[in-house]
Design a protein around this motif. Structure first.
Motif, PDB file in Angstrom:
ATOM      1  N   LEU A  71       0.846  -1.110   0.053  1.00 19.02           N
ATOM      2  CA  LEU A  71      -0.137   0.218  -0.038  1.00 19.02           C
ATOM      3  C   LEU A  71       0.838   1.207   0.022  1.00 19.02           C
ATOM      4  O   LEU A  71       1.965   1.090   0.713  1.00 19.02           O
ATOM      5  N   TYR A  72       0.558   2.211  -0.842  1.00 20.95           N
ATOM      6  CA  TYR A  72       1.181   3.662  -0.771  1.00 20.95           C
ATOM      7  C   TYR A  72       0.051   4.543  -0.726  1.00 20.95           C
ATOM      8  O   TYR A  72      -0.958   4.561  -1.269  1.00 20.95           O
ATOM      9  N   GLY A  73       0.666   5.731  -0.266  1.00 16.12           N
ATOM     10  CA  GLY A  73      -0.337   6.914  -0.161  1.00 16.12           C
ATOM     11  C   GLY A  73       0.688   8.272  -0.195  1.00 16.12           C
ATOM     12  O   GLY A  73       1.999   8.319   0.266  1.00 16.12           O
ATOM     13  N   ILE A  74       0.062   9.233  -0.807  1.00 16.54           N
ATOM     14  CA  ILE A  74       0.829  10.558  -0.994  1.00 16.54           C
ATOM     15  C   ILE A  74      -0.036  11.765  -0.792  1.00 16.54           C
ATOM     16  O   ILE A  74      -1.387  11.656  -1.240  1.00 16.54           O
ATOM     17  N   TYR A  75       0.365  12.998  -0.023  1.00 17.26           N
ATOM     18  CA  TYR A  75      -0.243  14.123   0.060  1.00 17.26           C
ATOM     19  C   TYR A  75       0.629  15.131  -0.637  1.00 17.26           C
ATOM     20  O   TYR A  75       1.760  15.116  -0.062  1.00 17.26           O
ATOM     21  N   GLU A  76      -0.051  16.020  -1.632  1.00 17.24           N
ATOM     22  CA  GLU A  76       1.026  16.885  -2.354  1.00 17.24           C
ATOM     23  C   GLU A  76       0.387  18.418  -2.327  1.00 17.24           C
ATOM     24  O   GLU A  76      -0.917  18.594  -2.627  1.00 17.24           O
ATOM     25  N   VAL A  77       1.290  19.237  -2.132  1.00 12.11           N
ATOM     26  CA  VAL A  77       0.754  20.603  -2.233  1.00 12.11           C
ATOM     27  C   VAL A  77       1.668  21.216  -3.435  1.00 12.11           C
ATOM     28  O   VAL A  77       2.821  21.268  -3.166  1.00 12.11           O
ATOM     29  N   ILE A  78       0.988  22.088  -4.166  1.00 10.06           N
ATOM     30  CA  ILE A  78       1.660  22.778  -5.352  1.00 10.06           C
ATOM     31  C   ILE A  78       1.228  24.158  -5.331  1.00 10.06           C
ATOM     32  O   ILE A  78       0.177  24.573  -5.052  1.00 10.06           O
ATOM     33  N   ARG A  79       2.244  25.333  -5.137  1.00  9.96           N
ATOM     34  CA  ARG A  79       1.851  26.598  -5.134  1.00  9.96           C
ATOM     35  C   ARG A  79       2.534  27.396  -6.193  1.00  9.96           C
ATOM     36  O   ARG A  79       3.705  27.278  -6.377  1.00  9.96           O
ATOM     37  N   ARG A  80       1.708  28.117  -6.732  1.00  9.73           N
ATOM     38  CA  ARG A  80       2.640  29.533  -7.363  1.00  9.73           C
ATOM     39  C   ARG A  80       2.173  30.872  -6.708  1.00  9.73           C
ATOM     40  O   ARG A  80       1.224  31.015  -6.183  1.00  9.73           O
ATOM     41  N   GLU A  81       3.343  31.529  -6.423  1.00  9.91           N
ATOM     42  CA  GLU A  81       3.262  32.883  -5.530  1.00  9.91           C
ATOM     43  C   GLU A  81       2.888  34.170  -6.279  1.00  9.91           C
ATOM     44  O   GLU A  81       3.245  33.927  -7.645  1.00  9.91           O
ATOM     45  N   HIS A  82       2.458  34.919  -5.675  1.00  9.58           N
ATOM     46  CA  HIS A  82       2.110  36.484  -6.140  1.00  9.58           C
ATOM     47  C   HIS A  82       1.456  36.263  -7.534  1.00  9.58           C
ATOM     48  O   HIS A  82       1.755  37.128  -8.535  1.00  9.58           O
ATOM     49  N   THR A  83       0.220  35.610  -7.570  1.00  8.49           N
ATOM     50  CA  THR A  83      -0.447  35.385  -8.965  1.00  8.49           C
ATOM     51  C   THR A  83      -1.969  35.844  -8.546  1.00  8.49           C
ATOM     52  O   THR A  83      -2.452  35.372  -7.467  1.00  8.49           O
ATOM     53  N   VAL A  84      -2.607  36.591  -9.236  1.00  2.00           N
ATOM     54  CA  VAL A  84      -4.068  36.921  -9.118  1.00  2.00           C
ATOM     55  C   VAL A  84      -4.726  35.763  -9.030  1.00  2.00           C
ATOM     56  O   VAL A  84      -4.977  34.976  -9.815  1.00  2.00           O
ATOM     57  N   ALA A  85      -5.666  35.429  -7.874  1.00  3.60           N
ATOM     58  CA  ALA A  85      -6.233  34.220  -7.835  1.00  3.60           C
ATOM     59  C   ALA A  85      -7.033  33.784  -8.761  1.00  3.60           C
ATOM     60  O   ALA A  85      -7.209  32.574  -9.279  1.00  3.60           O
ATOM     61  N   ASP A  86      -8.032  34.762  -9.780  1.00  2.00           N
ATOM     62  CA  ASP A  86      -8.839  34.363 -10.669  1.00  2.00           C
ATOM     63  C   ASP A  86      -8.144  33.495 -11.923  1.00  2.00           C
ATOM     64  O   ASP A  86      -8.695  32.864 -12.851  1.00  2.00           O
ATOM     65  N   PHE A  87      -6.628  33.945 -11.835  1.00  2.00           N
ATOM     66  CA  PHE A  87      -5.721  33.578 -12.807  1.00  2.00           C
ATOM     67  C   PHE A  87      -4.877  32.433 -12.622  1.00  2.00           C
ATOM     68  O   PHE A  87      -3.873  32.137 -13.210  1.00  2.00           O
ATOM     69  N   ASN A  88      -4.923  31.793 -11.290  1.00  2.00           N
ATOM     70  CA  ASN A  88      -3.989  30.961 -10.733  1.00  2.00           C
ATOM     71  C   ASN A  88      -4.270  29.583 -10.956  1.00  2.00           C
ATOM     72  O   ASN A  88      -5.019  29.085  -9.987  1.00  2.00           O
ATOM     73  N   GLU A  89      -3.800  28.815 -11.914  1.00  2.00           N
ATOM     74  CA  GLU A  89      -4.198  27.464 -12.078  1.00  2.00           C
ATOM     75  C   GLU A  89      -3.143  26.464 -11.710  1.00  2.00           C
ATOM     76  O   GLU A  89      -3.190  25.370 -11.728  1.00  2.00           O
ATOM     77  N   ARG A  90      -2.216  27.169 -11.150  1.00  2.00           N
ATOM     78  CA  ARG A  90      -0.809  26.413 -10.596  1.00  2.00           C
ATOM     79  C   ARG A  90      -0.864  26.060  -9.370  1.00  2.00           C
ATOM     80  O   ARG A  90       0.334  25.546  -8.854  1.00  2.00           O
ATOM     81  N   SER A  91      -1.859  26.443  -8.408  1.00  2.00           N
ATOM     82  CA  SER A  91      -1.976  26.241  -6.887  1.00  2.00           C
ATOM     83  C   SER A  91      -3.020  25.219  -6.754  1.00  2.00           C
ATOM     84  O   SER A  91      -4.036  25.400  -7.172  1.00  2.00           O
TER      85      SER A  91
END
Length: 541
Positions: free
Chosen positions: A393-413
């Protein structure tokens, strides 16, 4: 025998001397010198004969090598697998040998029949046949054949212990992608995969060249469907979907350090300088002919018709830093990993896009811009003996973030999750996995309305992706049969559900091609539901 030979030689020499009286003194001295030389030569010959006899006895008494069993792992450190510790200094190996006994050496002051360099040729072949449907209105079911990360490599290790450096070794590797099914491009030039020179020491190993990042390697063995259309990189390590996983990457012009394994723990750190003369990282890195963070001829790569006219503006980054801490002891595996991409250029997303319904979508300059992107993940695995075989069995929790981007146009977080299970029964592995991406705050792009008709209704062809849910789920299940530890057959089925604003792809990393939500004109079609079945053979040597 030796004494008889010497006596006979001496007698002959003395008799010859007595018949030549005028030269008697000089001749006797010469006889004595020759006798001394004969004794030295015979002593050396006796010593060499004894050494050769010991070597022959060693060869004849050596036990036969153990026969490989189906349960024995291949242990190839360059496969899509977790970080393997650099091997401990091994006994001296030979380039040329008789019965496994080394017979040649370049080490000064050592036995001339011992060598300290091992050169290994190795490879991995994986070829599949696929049936897939991208779930896009203007496409149907298609067939494909792909070479899934097939590769060939040369590895060398030079033991430095006979030179006065116990525990040290010089190492090198050259590895290349092999396009078994497709016509080769520059992707298959020699040395495209993990290639480096390095030095093993008692305190760890340092290497320079290019390699999968520690972030990528830390959990790659968690995925039972690596390189197939069920590969977890459809979502994991993938910031915004589409054709590449930016945080499941092979970093070029990099330097990295692998610590020794201590009580099951190993740390790995890597730095890759951007080598970019443009302050916004919009140029090729020095020495490269591809935009950073992109695959050859892929989206944003700088190849004609793949990028905006202004250059590397679709994910190109500057310096990369990656680190991982892994624990492998008995049935338990645990990992923690982090990676940073400095100054990632996304200005290609900034535009005024007219919509077919008469409206416009405006992404203001600086709303996406140039900013750091980073990812972090925690993972764990456990192996059970459940009476049937082993259950992994394996499991992962992942967080990806892009800094200083207007939220309405931030698809990288976004946040992501992954689970997999593999039950082994004899020669069979039965596996299943699930990957999930939470919705991102927004998206800078537009998509084509997926009506599943040849001609979408007038006025409804486009919509703003940043206005709808961008979550996604990927499900995969399959079986693998191991003929031996080196040859296997597999069958995998995969299903990808994109939310109305999501556009993730099957096979985004490792497979010979990706199955994406794109129409015939290469416009993004969001919200598609992609399906695929793939079967193939693998062979390691």
């Amino acid at each position: 025998m030796k004494k008889g030979l010497l006596a006979g030689t001496a007698c002959t020499a003395i008799c010859l001397a007595l018949t030549q009286q005028p030269m008697r003194a000089a001749t006797l001295d010469d006889v004595m010198a020759r006798l001394d030389a004969l004794e030295r030569n015979n002593a050396k010959l006796a010593k060499e004969n004894a050494q050769l006899r010991d070597r022959v006895n060693h060869i004849t008494s050596r036990p036969a090598p153990a026969t490989a069993t189906a349960s024995a792992p291949k242990g190839n450190p360059v496969q899509h697998a977790a970080v393997a510790p650099s091997p401990a200094p091994a006994p001296e190996h030979a380039i040329v040998s008789i019965g496994g006994a080394p017979i040649y050496s370049k080490a000064p002051g050592s036995n001339p029949f011992i060598d300290n360099t091992t050169v290994t040729l190795y490879g991995h072949v994986d070829l599949s046949g696929d049936v897939f449907n991208a779930g896009v209105f203007d496409q149907g079911t298609k067939f494909g054949v792909a070479s899934n990360l097939s590769y060939f490599g040369v590895r060398a290790r030079h033991n430095l212990a006979p030179y006065g450096f116990p525990g040290w070794a010089a190492i090198a590797q050259f590895e290349s992608l092999v396009e078994v099914a497709a016509v080769p491009t520059e992707r298959a030039a020699f040395g495209t995969r993990d290639s480096f020179i390095g030095m093993e020491t008692p305190w760890g190993t340092i290497k320079a060249g290019k390699s999968d990042t520690p972030y990528k390697r830390s959990t790659s063995k968690f995925d039972p469907f690596s390189a197939t259309l069920g590969d977890y990189n459809s979502i994991m390590g993938n910031t915004g979907g589409d054709l590449r996983a930016e945080f499941d990457w092979r970093a070029a012009h990099a330097v990295w350090y692998e610590s020794p394994v201590w009580n099951g723990f190993q740390a790995t750190v890597m730095a890759s300088p951007g080598q970019n003369t443009a302050r916004d990282n919009s140029d090729f890195a020095l020495g490269d002919f591809n935009c950073p963070a992109t695959s050859s001829r892929g989206s944003g790569s700088g190849f004609p018709l793949t990028s905006a006219p202004e250059g590397c503006t679709d994910g190109s980054y500057g310096n990369l830093y990656s680190a991982s801490l892994t624990y492998n002891q008995g049935p338990l595996t645990a990992i923690a990993a982090y990676e940073l991409h400095e100054g990632t250029n996304r200005t290609g997303d900034e535009a005024v896009t007219p919509l077919s319904n008469g409206g416009v979508l405006v992404v203001p300059p600086g709303a996406v811009g140039i900013a750091n992107e980073w990812a972090a993940k925690l993972g764990a695995g456990y192996r059970f003996n459940d009476g049937i075989g082993t259950l992994q069995l394996y499991g992962i929790y992942e967080v990806i973030r892009r800094e200083h981007t207007v939220a309405d146009f931030n698809e990288r977080s976004r946040d992501g999750y992954f689970l997999s299970a593999t039950q082994t029964v004899g020669h069979w592995d039965v596996s299943a996995s699930w990957a999930h991406a939470n919705a991102s705050p927004g998206s800078p792009g537009t998509g084509v309305f997926n009506t599943y008709t040849v001609t979408p209704p007038a006025g409804s062809a486009d919509f703003a992706l940043n206005s709808v849910d961008s979550s996604a789920d990927q499900y995969a299940a399959g079986v693998k049969y191991h003929f031996s530890p080196f040859a296997s057959w597999y069958l995998v089925g995969s299903f990808l559900r994109n939310g109305p604003g999501a556009h993730y792809c099957l096979g985004a990393s490792g497979h010979g091609y990706a199955v994406c939500g794109r129409d015939a004109n290469n416009n993004v079609v969001a919200g598609n539901k992609a399906k695929a079945v793939t079967t193939g053979l693998t062979f390691d040597f």
